[in-house]
Design an enzyme around this catalytic site. Structure first.
Site, PDB file in Angstrom:
ATOM      1  N   ARG A  57       4.842 -11.620  -2.132  1.00 11.69           N
ATOM      2  CA  ARG A  57       3.832 -12.031  -3.110  1.00 11.69           C
ATOM      3  C   ARG A  57       4.341 -13.166  -3.992  1.00 11.69           C
ATOM      4  O   ARG A  57       3.557 -14.021  -4.414  1.00 11.69           O
ATOM      5  CB  ARG A  57       3.417 -10.826  -3.959  1.00 11.69           C
ATOM      6  CG  ARG A  57       2.512  -9.867  -3.199  1.00 11.69           C
ATOM      7  CD  ARG A  57       2.094  -8.687  -4.023  1.00 11.69           C
ATOM      8  NE  ARG A  57       1.090  -7.896  -3.323  1.00 11.69           N
ATOM      9  CZ  ARG A  57       0.618  -6.733  -3.739  1.00 11.69           C
ATOM     10  NH1 ARG A  57       1.068  -6.217  -4.867  1.00 11.69           N
ATOM     11  NH2 ARG A  57      -0.288  -6.076  -3.040  1.00 11.69           N
TER      12      ARG A  57
ATOM     13  N   LYS B 224      -5.339   8.117   4.381  1.00 13.36           N
ATOM     14  CA  LYS B 224      -6.527   8.912   4.084  1.00 13.36           C
ATOM     15  C   LYS B 224      -7.833   8.216   4.478  1.00 13.36           C
ATOM     16  O   LYS B 224      -8.039   7.052   4.170  1.00 13.36           O
ATOM     17  CB  LYS B 224      -6.575   9.238   2.588  1.00 13.36           C
ATOM     18  CG  LYS B 224      -5.442  10.144   2.118  1.00 13.36           C
ATOM     19  CD  LYS B 224      -5.590  10.447   0.628  1.00 13.36           C
ATOM     20  CE  LYS B 224      -4.492  11.385   0.145  1.00 13.36           C
ATOM     21  NZ  LYS B 224      -4.639  11.679  -1.306  1.00 13.36           N
TER      22      LYS B 224
ATOM     23  N   GLY C 118      -0.970  -5.341   1.482  1.00 13.81           N
ATOM     24  CA  GLY C 118      -0.430  -4.014   1.246  1.00 13.81           C
ATOM     25  C   GLY C 118       0.625  -3.619   2.255  1.00 13.81           C
ATOM     26  O   GLY C 118       1.521  -4.402   2.602  1.00 13.81           O
TER      27      GLY C 118
ATOM     28  N   GLY D  40      -6.342  -3.787  -2.132  1.00 18.46           N
ATOM     29  CA  GLY D  40      -7.597  -3.146  -2.502  1.00 18.46           C
ATOM     30  C   GLY D  40      -8.706  -4.126  -2.800  1.00 18.46           C
ATOM     31  O   GLY D  40      -9.883  -3.859  -2.529  1.00 18.46           O
TER      32      GLY D  40
END
Length: 401
Positions: free
Chosen positions: A39, A204, A354, A378
């Site tokens: 990043r 998930k 991510g 996100g």
């Protein structure tokens, strides 16, 4: 939305630029050494362009989730050191976020200098839900600079003081990274070249449910791996042993499978083990034969081959989420194989930030083999879901003061 190039054309020499960057890098818990500087490196084109144009650059960023107060374990000191190394200059770090030290150091900047403000989340007002509280902090930020540039796409989904409120108080522009992210995500959402294949992993289903719902009508194939695949497998009636399972999402997965038909592609085999360990003995089993005492921790070789075949025909690919616990050697092969197949796509290949981006670097894969490696995380998923992102709304809404 005005861009960095617009700002550079107007002239920025001698002007103080408040640059919101995404420098939320992972740190070793013991040494506090940066374990992945991706990043920071992604922010360099915008920082260097401003320096070359003679701007006085005040960089703002967050790290981790401090509790709205100074916390040494979340200090940006390692980031300031690494940013300085990459720029070939000294990057001072302020002792506060927008207080006396920040003001003094900002006022002392010369043309082409770079200053890093301490972690913005050391101020509780940064993330406050109270507009007035955020506004007070934004006023302090705005007093430091003449111009605002947002290059932190990974934070544009947050209505935070350094992302949303300060942008309302200054002339505002999108940095190179934000502009590139928007360009790529627009190509994914408006008339992508087909076949269009999305690969989703991670732990998930609930974390990815909204993006699955949004993308299913648009994709030709949705390949599902990672821990989330076991809830889908349970929806097909398979036992999943001790694998990660969201029992409350089984009915939802059953509905999605019925609606999608053959467009959702699930693993056909998995790598199982009795525990998380780098030394554990593993077995590869078909998805309908997972032992009761075992947990699936990676997709198997037949799945990698099947996913690779789908990706081999694709012209547009978006990949978000690893196929297994890639941090441990016994469970890296699935993510590696799928990552290599994504890299080989003849068309646009996008790695969705991510853990996916971290896997590319940790596994030693060639970053240049991909069309785009997002830093969005996100924010990228929320954009693909069609949600309104505050940081983008404010950039598009006029030019500020």
């Amino acid at each position: 939305m005005r861009s960095l190039d617009d700002l550079l054309a107007e002239g920025v020499s001698g002007r103080r630029v408040f640059l919101r960057a995404d420098l939320n890098v992972p740190l070793d818990k013991t040494t506090r050494a940066i374990t992945d500087d991706g990043r920071i490196r992604a922010s360099l084109p915008t920082v260097q362009a401003l320096r070359d144009a003679g701007a006085r650059v005040i960089v703002s960023a967050h790290l981790g989730r401090p509790k709205g107060a100074p916390d040494p374990q979340f200090s940006l000191a390692p980031v300031a050191a690494r940013l300085g190394e990459l720029l070939g200059t000294t990057v001072p770090l302020t002792a506060d976020v927008a207080g006396d030290d920040a003001r003094a150091k900002a006022e002392a900047l010369g043309d082409g200098d770079v200053l890093l403000l301490e972690n913005v989340r050391f101020e509780a007002a940064e993330t406050s839900k109270d507009d007035a509280e955020r506004g007070k902090l934004a006023d302090r930020f705005a007093a430091l600079a003449d111009v605002y540039v947002d290059d932190a796409f990974g934070a544009v989904h947050r209505k935070h003081a350094s992302v949303f409120d300060v942008a309302q108080r200054l002339p505002r522009y999108a940095g190179r990274l934000v502009a590139r992210e928007l360009e790529v995500l627009t190509r994914l959402t408006t008339d992508p070249l087909r076949p269009y294949v999305v690969v989703l992993g991670g732990s998930k289903v609930s974390d990815k449910l909204a993006v699955i719902e949004a993308l299913l009508p648009k994709v030709d194939r949705l390949l599902v791996g990672g821990g989330m695949c076991f809830t889908f497998l349970a929806a097909q009636g398979h036992g999943v042993g001790r694998s990660l399972l969201e029992a409350d999402q089984v009915d939802t997965c059953r509905r999605l499978l019925a609606e999608a038909g053959d467009r959702i592609v699930l693993p056909v085999d998995v790598v199982c083990a009795p525990e998380f360990s780098a030394e554990v003995e593993t077995t590869v089993v078909p998805v309908d034969a997972i032992p009761d005492g075992q947990m699936g921790l990676d997709v198997g070789p037949r799945t990698v081959e099947a996913f690779g075949a789908e990706l081999g025909n694709a012209r547009t690919v978006f990949w978000n989420g690893p196929m297994g616990v890639f941090e441990l050697a016994p469970f890296q092969a699935g993510t590696r194989g799928v990552a290599q197949a994504v890299a080989a796509v003849d068309g646009l290949s996008v790695v969705g930030g991510g853990d996916s981006a971290a896997a590319v670097r940790q596994l030693g894969l060639d970053e240049d083999a991909y069309g785009h490696i997002s830093t969005g995380g996100g924010a990228s998923l929320e954009y693909l879901e069609g949600r309104e992102l505050p940081g983008l709304v404010v950039l598009a809404d006029g030019s500020g003061q």
